[in-house]
Design an enzyme around this catalytic site. Sequence first.
Site, PDB file in Angstrom:
ATOM      1  N   HIS A   1      -6.959  -4.411  10.183  1.00  0.00           N
ATOM      2  CA  HIS A   1      -6.649  -4.232   8.758  1.00  0.00           C
ATOM      3  C   HIS A   1      -5.386  -4.976   8.361  1.00  0.00           C
ATOM      4  O   HIS A   1      -4.493  -5.207   9.168  1.00  0.00           O
ATOM      5  CB  HIS A   1      -6.590  -2.752   8.355  1.00  0.00           C
TER       6      HIS A   1
ATOM      7  N   ASP B   1       0.817  -1.211   0.000  1.00  0.00           N
ATOM      8  CA  ASP B   1       0.000   0.000   0.000  1.00  0.00           C
ATOM      9  C   ASP B   1       0.855   1.267   0.000  1.00  0.00           C
ATOM     10  O   ASP B   1       2.084   1.210   0.151  1.00  0.00           O
ATOM     11  CB  ASP B   1      -0.943  -0.005   1.223  1.00  0.00           C
TER      12      ASP B   1
ATOM     13  N   ASP C   1      -7.305  -2.321  14.209  1.00  0.00           N
ATOM     14  CA  ASP C   1      -8.689  -2.574  13.798  1.00  0.00           C
ATOM     15  C   ASP C   1      -8.804  -3.832  12.926  1.00  0.00           C
ATOM     16  O   ASP C   1      -9.858  -4.096  12.355  1.00  0.00           O
ATOM     17  CB  ASP C   1      -9.258  -1.351  13.062  1.00  0.00           C
TER      18      ASP C   1
ATOM     19  N   GLU D   1      -9.364  -1.882   5.266  1.00  0.00           N
ATOM     20  CA  GLU D   1      -9.961  -1.483   6.537  1.00  0.00           C
ATOM     21  C   GLU D   1     -11.274  -2.242   6.771  1.00  0.00           C
ATOM     22  O   GLU D   1     -11.867  -2.771   5.816  1.00  0.00           O
ATOM     23  CB  GLU D   1     -10.245   0.030   6.514  1.00  0.00           C
TER      24      GLU D   1
HETATM   25  P1  PGA Z   1       2.442  -1.499  12.935  1.00  0.00           P
HETATM   26  O1  PGA Z   1       1.287  -1.409  11.853  1.00  0.00           O
HETATM   27  O2  PGA Z   1       3.389  -2.555  12.462  1.00  0.00           O
HETATM   28  O3  PGA Z   1       3.059  -0.141  12.934  1.00  0.00           O
HETATM   29  O4  PGA Z   1       1.786  -1.866  14.235  1.00  0.00           O
HETATM   30  C1  PGA Z   1       0.732  -2.584  11.381  1.00  0.00           C
HETATM   31  C2  PGA Z   1      -0.298  -2.265  10.328  1.00  0.00           C
HETATM   32  O5  PGA Z   1      -0.954  -1.216  10.443  1.00  0.00           O
HETATM   33  O6  PGA Z   1      -0.448  -3.062   9.413  1.00  0.00           O
END
Ligand code: PGA
Length: 244
Positions: free
Chosen positions: A138, A67, A136, A143
């Site tokens: 994702h 992404d 959340d 999302e």
């Molecule tokens: P993080 O993010 O590794 O910074 O916890 C994970 C994500 O949002 O996929």
Amino acid sequence: MKIISTDNYDDMSKKAANIILSQVIMKPNAVLGLATGGTPVGTYKQLVEWYKKGDIDFSEVTTVNLDEYRGLPREHKQSYWYFMHINFFNHVNIKKSNIHIPDGFDMDAQKVCKEYDNIIQSVGGIDLQLLGIGNDGHIGFNEPATVFETNTHCTDLTNSTIEANKRFFENGEEVPRQAYTMGIKAIMQAKKVLMVANGESKADIINKALFGPVTPEVPASILQIHPDFILVADKAALSKINVN
Ligand code: PGA
């Protein structure tokens, strides 16, 4: 689903890097799906260390990132293009032409997404997809939603994601509100999916995603039905798993 429990972040990073190392040894021209975020930083660091020692060669590897924020130029310090170069690409011998990241600065969402799906298809799909998990649920920037979005798409970030990503920006207002993300189809079609997670803050979502119902409300829950899904997580992230 295979769950590998590790002692701490460094151990998680090393074990995840080992799985990527063996993928590249088994298939030197592997297509690696790559992820950003705080969690995989240690994994990239370990891979760079092994590359410098001559233990791994990326010269034939192709990468497709999950992404990119919509509206950020590549040079922006919080773009995922920048993240990937600083943390990984600048230190290993991946050919520039083999690196693929959605173009966040191109505001033509339809064009960017279609082109990205064409790229994923033209490289023959993903051999190993590395993933983090959002608070959340994702994966990439897929999302929580009412349906699983299959293709690369432009998405509005949830408040939870904006809140979580604030730490990387000077203030909350600067966090982009939209992103381009690979869809669930390309992730689920990856031959192997490797998720990394660490810390107590991920314990609830890991339990919900991997042992709750499969639902687009928790996008990572779809991984329960992936035929070769590996979670490498530290004990804290696994602390809420109900073994029954
Ligand atoms: P993080 O993010 O590794 O910074 O916890 C994970 C994500 O949002 O996929």
